[in-house]
Design an enzyme around this catalytic site. Structure first.
Site, PDB file in Angstrom:
ATOM      1  N   HIS A 123      -8.677  -0.004  -0.144  1.00  0.00           N
ATOM      2  CA  HIS A 123      -9.217   0.696   1.015  1.00  0.00           C
ATOM      3  C   HIS A 123     -10.108   1.822   0.511  1.00  0.00           C
ATOM      4  O   HIS A 123      -9.668   2.699  -0.235  1.00  0.00           O
ATOM      5  CB  HIS A 123      -8.090   1.302   1.855  1.00  0.00           C
ATOM      6  N   GLU A 170     -12.117   1.946   5.429  1.00  0.00           N
ATOM      7  CA  GLU A 170     -11.153   2.350   6.442  1.00  0.00           C
ATOM      8  C   GLU A 170     -11.386   3.829   6.770  1.00  0.00           C
ATOM      9  O   GLU A 170     -10.701   4.708   6.263  1.00  0.00           O
ATOM     10  CB  GLU A 170      -9.706   2.127   5.987  1.00  0.00           C
ATOM     11  N   GLU A 212       3.495  10.640   5.470  1.00  0.00           N
ATOM     12  CA  GLU A 212       3.620   9.431   6.281  1.00  0.00           C
ATOM     13  C   GLU A 212       4.849   8.598   5.926  1.00  0.00           C
ATOM     14  O   GLU A 212       5.356   7.857   6.754  1.00  0.00           O
ATOM     15  CB  GLU A 212       2.347   8.581   6.160  1.00  0.00           C
ATOM     16  N   ASP A 254      -5.450   2.949  -1.529  1.00  0.00           N
ATOM     17  CA  ASP A 254      -6.258   3.579  -0.489  1.00  0.00           C
ATOM     18  C   ASP A 254      -6.681   4.941  -1.028  1.00  0.00           C
ATOM     19  O   ASP A 254      -5.832   5.767  -1.383  1.00  0.00           O
ATOM     20  CB  ASP A 254      -5.405   3.722   0.779  1.00  0.00           C
ATOM     21  N   GLU A 281       0.833  -1.201   0.000  1.00  0.00           N
ATOM     22  CA  GLU A 281       0.000   0.000   0.000  1.00  0.00           C
ATOM     23  C   GLU A 281       0.872   1.258   0.000  1.00  0.00           C
ATOM     24  O   GLU A 281       1.568   1.540   0.989  1.00  0.00           O
ATOM     25  CB  GLU A 281      -0.901   0.010   1.242  1.00  0.00           C
TER      26      GLU A 281
END
Length: 290
Positions: free
Chosen positions: A204, A239, A151, A178, A145
C-alpha cells in the site's frame, strides 16, 4: 517492464456497494490504473461473478482485501474469523482472483490493554494455517498487513508478521506493507522491505497524512531503493483518502479539509508512483507475479 499500479476503491467510494463498486472500477480504469483493490464487506454481500465481468469490460484486474469486524477479532473469536476468511476466499475465487490481503487477523480498534500474548499468537498460527490451506486449494495467496499501535495490538510491524509466517511453514502466506503504518511503527523504510524479500507480496502506497504522495514525510527513495534491492514483483497500490468523500471523514479521521479532490489525488499520486518506479527501475528484473 513497469510494475502494475493499483488504487483502492476508497479513492472513490467509502465502502463497497454494487453501484458504488462499479463507479470505483470505472474511475480506477479511466484514471490509468491497472488494478482496483476491492475492500470486501464483512457481510460478504458481494456479487463476485458480476464484478468479474465488470473488471473484464473495463480492462483492469481486481485484488481483494479484508479487515475483520469486531465480532470476528481472531484472538477472541477464532471460529467466526475462520468462517469469514473462508467466505472471503470463496468470493476471491468466484471473481477469478488469486490474492487476499489486509488485516486478516484482527479487528481495528479491538484491544485488551496488553501486548499480544503467546496464547493469542498460537491462535493466530492455528487459524491462519488452516485458512492458508483452504486458500492453497484455490491458488490464492494471502498477505497479512501490520497496522499501527493505535489501530491494533496484534501485529504492528513487518518483523512480527514475518516471525508468525516463519513459524507456519506455508508457502502461500506473506507480508503486505503499508507506508502509512510503516511511518509510525518502523525505524526506517529500507530495512523491513529488505528483511521481507520475496515474502513481501503487496504494498500500500500512501503518504504520512494520507494525502498527495511526495508532500508528506515518507522517505520514498529509501522505500524504492529497497524494492529495487529485492527485485519486488508485486503491485504498488494507492491507498489515500480525500475529505471530499464526506462518508470517509470519520472512519479515516480526516479532521482537516483535504487539499485535493479524489480524482486529482489519485491521478497525481499515480504520476508520483510511476516516476519513482522508473527512477529506481522497479519491475525491470521482476520474474514473479502473483
Amino acid at each position: 517492464m513497469m510494475p502494475k499500479f493499483g488504487a483502492s476503491i476508497l479513492s472513490w467510494i467509502p465502502k463497497w456497494t454494487p453501484e458504488g463498486g462499479l463507479y470505483a472500477i470505472q474511475k480506477t480504469a479511466s484514471s490509468g490504473f491497472d488494478i482496483v483493490e476491492i475492500s470486501l464487506p464483512a457481510s460478504m454481500d458481494f456479487d463476485a461473478k458480476t464484478v468479474k465481468k465488470q473488471l473484464a469490460k473495463h480492462g483492469i484486474e481486481g485484488r481483494c482485501s479484508l479487515i475483520l469486524p469486531k465480532d470476528c477479532h481472531l484472538p477472541h473469536y477464532p471460529k467466526q474469523a475462520t468462517q469469514l476468511l473462508k467466505k472471503a476466499l470463496d468470493k476471491v475465487e468466484a471473481m477469478g482472483g488469486n490474492f487476499l490481503g489486509g488485516v486478516l487477523y484482527a479487528a481495528i480498534g479491538s484491544f485488551t490493554g496488553a501486548p499480544c500474548t503467546d496464547a493469542e499468537k498460537n491462535m493466530l498460527q492455528d487459524v491462519l494455517s488452516e485458512v492458508a490451506d483452504y486458500a492453497r486449494l484455490r491458488d490464492i495467496t494471502l498477505a497479512l498487513e501490520p497496522v499501527n499501535r493505535y489501530e491494533s495490538y496484534v501485529l504492528t510491524s513487518a518483523a512480527e508478521v514475518l516471525q508468525l509466517t516463519d513459524r507456519m511453514h506455508v508457502d502461500n502466506i506473506g507480508l503486505m506493507l503499508d507506508t502509512f503504518h510503516m511511518n509510525v511503527e518502523e525505524s526506517n523504510f529500507f530495512g523491513p522491505v529488505v528483511q521481507a524479500g520475496d515474502k513481501l507480496k503487496y504494498l500500500h502506497i500512501t503518504e504520512s497524512d494520507r494525502g498527495m504522495l511526495g508532500e508528506g514525510n515518507v522517505r520514498w527513495d529509501d522505500l524504492f531503493k529497497a524494492l529495487a534491492a529485492i527485485n519486488y514483483a508485486g503491485p504498488l497500490v494507492l491507498e489515500n483518502f480525500s475529505s471530499h468523500l464526506k462518508e470517509l471523514v470519520g472512519p479515516t479521521s480526516l479532521w482537516r479539509k483535504s487539499k485535493y479532490d479524489p480524482e486529482a489525488l489519485a491521478k497525481g499520486s499515480l504520476a508520483f508512483m510511476k516516476k519513482k518506479a522508473k527512477q529506481w527501475n522497479i519491475g525491470a528484473s521482476a520474474t514473479l507475479e502473483i
